[in-house]
Scaffold this motif. Structure first.
Motif, mmCIF file in Angstrom:
data_model
loop_
_atom_site.group_PDB
_atom_site.id
_atom_site.type_symbol
_atom_site.label_atom_id
_atom_site.label_comp_id
_atom_site.label_asym_id
_atom_site.label_seq_id
_atom_site.Cartn_x
_atom_site.Cartn_y
_atom_site.Cartn_z
ATOM 1 N N LYS A 137 0.843 -1.208 0.000
ATOM 2 C CA LYS A 137 0.000 0.000 0.000
ATOM 3 C C LYS A 137 0.871 1.248 0.000
ATOM 4 C CE LYS A 137 -3.850 -2.218 2.288
ATOM 5 N NZ LYS A 137 -4.334 -2.575 3.609
ATOM 6 N N LYS A 138 1.966 1.189 0.772
ATOM 7 C CA LYS A 138 2.859 2.363 0.836
ATOM 8 C C LYS A 138 3.593 2.557 -0.500
ATOM 9 C CE LYS A 138 3.882 2.183 5.743
ATOM 10 N NZ LYS A 138 4.713 1.361 6.623
ATOM 11 N N ALA A 139 3.934 1.448 -1.155
ATOM 12 C CA ALA A 139 4.746 1.533 -2.377
ATOM 13 C C ALA A 139 3.939 1.963 -3.606
ATOM 14 C CB ALA A 139 5.400 0.174 -2.650
ATOM 15 N N LYS A 140 2.655 1.609 -3.610
ATOM 16 C CA LYS A 140 1.829 1.750 -4.824
ATOM 17 C C LYS A 140 1.883 3.150 -5.435
ATOM 18 C CE LYS A 140 -2.751 0.341 -6.420
ATOM 19 N NZ LYS A 140 -3.363 1.414 -7.113
ATOM 20 N N GLU A 141 1.588 4.149 -4.610
ATOM 21 C CA GLU A 141 1.509 5.511 -5.133
ATOM 22 C C GLU A 141 2.852 5.983 -5.693
ATOM 23 O OE1 GLU A 141 -0.061 9.188 -3.076
ATOM 24 O OE2 GLU A 141 -1.431 7.603 -2.380
ATOM 25 N N LEU A 142 3.910 5.655 -4.939
ATOM 26 C CA LEU A 142 5.246 6.084 -5.368
ATOM 27 C C LEU A 142 5.598 5.456 -6.714
ATOM 28 C CD1 LEU A 142 6.972 5.719 -1.900
ATOM 29 C CD2 LEU A 142 6.750 7.853 -3.188
ATOM 30 N N ILE A 143 5.332 4.168 -6.841
ATOM 31 C CA ILE A 143 5.657 3.461 -8.087
ATOM 32 C C ILE A 143 4.842 4.016 -9.251
ATOM 33 C CG2 ILE A 143 5.507 1.223 -9.269
ATOM 34 C CD1 ILE A 143 6.286 -0.086 -6.644
ATOM 35 N N GLU A 144 3.569 4.232 -8.994
ATOM 36 C CA GLU A 144 2.697 4.697 -10.085
ATOM 37 C C GLU A 144 3.001 6.127 -10.499
ATOM 38 O OE1 GLU A 144 -1.321 3.575 -9.176
ATOM 39 O OE2 GLU A 144 -0.823 1.451 -9.401
ATOM 40 N N ALA A 145 3.734 6.867 -9.662
ATOM 41 C CA ALA A 145 4.144 8.218 -10.038
ATOM 42 C C ALA A 145 5.550 8.204 -10.668
ATOM 43 C CB ALA A 145 4.121 9.124 -8.816
ATOM 44 N N GLY A 146 6.181 7.023 -10.662
ATOM 45 C CA GLY A 146 7.526 6.935 -11.248
ATOM 46 C C GLY A 146 8.625 7.349 -10.291
ATOM 47 N N ASN A 147 8.311 7.385 -8.987
ATOM 48 C CA ASN A 147 9.335 7.721 -7.984
ATOM 49 C C ASN A 147 9.883 6.456 -7.342
ATOM 50 O OD1 ASN A 147 9.038 10.542 -8.276
ATOM 51 N ND2 ASN A 147 7.148 10.435 -7.070
ATOM 52 N N LEU A 148 11.028 6.576 -6.700
ATOM 53 C CA LEU A 148 11.587 5.427 -5.980
ATOM 54 C C LEU A 148 10.860 5.253 -4.659
ATOM 55 C CD1 LEU A 148 15.466 5.877 -6.442
ATOM 56 C CD2 LEU A 148 13.866 4.577 -7.850
ATOM 57 N N VAL A 149 10.820 4.032 -4.160
ATOM 58 C CA VAL A 149 10.312 3.795 -2.805
ATOM 59 C C VAL A 149 11.504 3.996 -1.849
ATOM 60 C CG1 VAL A 149 8.632 2.129 -3.728
ATOM 61 C CG2 VAL A 149 10.733 1.289 -2.712
ATOM 62 N N PRO A 150 11.224 4.213 -0.545
ATOM 63 C CA PRO A 150 12.341 4.456 0.379
ATOM 64 C C PRO A 150 13.332 3.287 0.433
ATOM 65 C CG PRO A 150 10.227 4.969 1.414
ATOM 66 C CD PRO A 150 9.914 4.305 0.107
ATOM 67 N N ASP A 151 14.597 3.633 0.632
ATOM 68 C CA ASP A 151 15.656 2.619 0.669
ATOM 69 C C ASP A 151 15.334 1.483 1.652
ATOM 70 O OD1 ASP A 151 17.166 4.020 -1.173
ATOM 71 O OD2 ASP A 151 18.391 5.044 0.328
ATOM 72 N N GLU A 152 14.837 1.837 2.863
ATOM 73 C CA GLU A 152 14.582 0.813 3.904
ATOM 74 C C GLU A 152 13.668 -0.290 3.372
ATOM 75 O OE1 GLU A 152 14.714 4.429 4.169
ATOM 76 O OE2 GLU A 152 12.762 4.216 5.153
ATOM 77 N N MET A 153 12.691 0.110 2.568
ATOM 78 C CA MET A 153 11.717 -0.873 2.071
ATOM 79 C C MET A 153 12.383 -1.939 1.211
ATOM 80 S SD MET A 153 8.266 0.680 0.542
ATOM 81 C CE MET A 153 7.217 1.673 1.529
ATOM 82 N N VAL A 154 13.187 -1.495 0.249
ATOM 83 C CA VAL A 154 13.810 -2.476 -0.651
ATOM 84 C C VAL A 154 14.927 -3.236 0.059
ATOM 85 C CG1 VAL A 154 13.203 -1.611 -2.933
ATOM 86 C CG2 VAL A 154 15.108 -0.593 -1.749
ATOM 87 N N VAL A 155 15.626 -2.550 0.961
ATOM 88 C CA VAL A 155 16.711 -3.219 1.686
ATOM 89 C C VAL A 155 16.146 -4.387 2.504
ATOM 90 C CG1 VAL A 155 18.329 -2.915 3.601
ATOM 91 C CG2 VAL A 155 18.313 -1.277 1.723
ATOM 92 N N ALA A 156 14.993 -4.161 3.145
ATOM 93 C CA ALA A 156 14.382 -5.239 3.951
ATOM 94 C C ALA A 156 14.027 -6.429 3.063
ATOM 95 C CB ALA A 156 13.137 -4.702 4.656
ATOM 96 N N MET A 157 13.541 -6.150 1.868
ATOM 97 C CA MET A 157 13.170 -7.249 0.963
ATOM 98 C C MET A 157 14.405 -8.025 0.512
ATOM 99 S SD MET A 157 10.064 -5.738 -1.410
ATOM 100 C CE MET A 157 11.200 -4.979 -2.487
ATOM 101 N N ILE A 158 15.470 -7.297 0.215
ATOM 102 C CA ILE A 158 16.712 -7.946 -0.238
ATOM 103 C C ILE A 158 17.294 -8.800 0.895
ATOM 104 C CG2 ILE A 158 19.144 -7.472 -0.860
ATOM 105 C CD1 ILE A 158 17.432 -6.965 -3.244
ATOM 106 N N LYS A 159 17.265 -8.231 2.115
ATOM 107 C CA LYS A 159 17.800 -8.969 3.267
ATOM 108 C C LYS A 159 17.091 -10.302 3.416
ATOM 109 C CE LYS A 159 19.741 -6.032 6.723
ATOM 110 N NZ LYS A 159 19.470 -4.981 7.661
ATOM 111 N N SER A 160 15.763 -10.291 3.327
ATOM 112 C CA SER A 160 15.065 -11.553 3.545
ATOM 113 C C SER A 160 15.276 -12.504 2.370
ATOM 114 C CB SER A 160 13.595 -11.349 3.915
ATOM 115 O OG SER A 160 12.885 -10.907 2.819
ATOM 116 N N GLU A 161 15.405 -11.992 1.154
ATOM 117 C CA GLU A 161 15.719 -12.865 0.006
ATOM 118 C C GLU A 161 17.053 -13.595 0.240
ATOM 119 O OE1 GLU A 161 14.730 -13.861 -3.213
ATOM 120 O OE2 GLU A 161 12.751 -13.232 -2.537
ATOM 121 N N ILE A 162 18.053 -12.850 0.691
ATOM 122 C CA ILE A 162 19.373 -13.462 0.901
ATOM 123 C C ILE A 162 19.293 -14.468 2.050
ATOM 124 C CG2 ILE A 162 21.779 -13.021 1.583
ATOM 125 C CD1 ILE A 162 21.626 -10.349 0.085
ATOM 126 N N ALA A 163 18.633 -14.066 3.144
ATOM 127 C CA ALA A 163 18.542 -14.948 4.321
ATOM 128 C C ALA A 163 17.752 -16.222 4.010
ATOM 129 C CB ALA A 163 17.894 -14.196 5.480
#
Ligand code: AMP
Length: 190
Positions: free
Chosen positions: A48-74
């Motif tokens: 829900k937090k990411a949707k608007e940012l993505i649809e406007a062509g902006n980046l989502v906050p670093d923390e959001m993607v970092v958390a996803m990458i961390k769990s992918e690696i783990a």
């Protein structure tokens, strides 16, 4: 374990090349854009937090993607390697990724950058819009903002990896097969 980054502007063909690399080199493909679209589809808080940012062509906050990458690696300790697609997109993300991998005794091995000029990027995004139902591919002003965001926030990463001698460029104007041949030549020579 190898860690590759497939780098380039939106629409350069990073996802297509990453999928081919997965088949040939047995890597795990991690696309932060795909993961975010998955969160949006599942209507999670993050989505829900990411949707608007993505649809406007902006980046989502670093923390959001970092958390996803961390769990992918783990969650995938046994894979032979990762191919990160659409990540990192800011120098801060690149630094965090380095810290994360260093703590695990690992590193980024190579950054493969697909060079495509802005006009061709726009053409490819419009073509993709017909194949995939991506809202951020459909409106001209959103596409223009994504390209501008790439130049402003993502391109500076090039210098970061050049300093580490990990940055390699590939001409992205050819066919999918041409580009993949170059990708393979690069990986096989590492
Ligand atoms: P992509 O599918 O890689 O083009 O990503 C689609 C959208 O997801 C981007 O335009 C951003 O809004 C968001 N996104 C994907 N990866 C990242 C990232 N590493 N950092 C910030 N935003 C991202």
């Amino acid at each position: 374990m190898k860690h590759f980054i497939i780098f380039g502007p939106p629409g350069a063909g990073k996802g297509t090349q990453a999928k081919l690399m997965v088949d040939k080199y047995n890597l795990r493909h991690v696309s932060t854009g795909d993961l975010l679209r998955g969160e949006i589809a599942k209507q999670t808080e993050l989505g829900k937090k990411a949707k608007e940012l993505i649809e406007a062509g902006n980046l989502v906050p670093d923390e959001m993607v970092v958390a996803m990458i961390k769990s992918e690696i783990a969650n995938h300790p046994d894979v032979t390697g990762f191919i990160f697609d659409g990540f990192p997109r800011t120098t801060a993300q690149a630094e965090i990724l380095d810290d994360m991998l260093t703590k695990l005794g690992k590193k980024v091995d190579s950054v493969i950058s697909i060079i495509v000029d802005d006009d061709l990027v726009k053409e490819r995004i419009k073509h993709r819009a017909m194949l995939e139902n991506r809202r951020d591919d459909m409106q001209d002003e959103v596409i223009t903002n994504r390209i501008a965001t790439y130049h402003k926030k993502t391109e500076p990463i090039i210098g970061y990896y050049k300093k580490q001698n990990k940055y390699h460029e590939i001409d992205g104007a050819g066919t999918i097969e041409d580009i993949f041949k170059e990708v393979c030549a690069l990986i096989d020579n590492l």
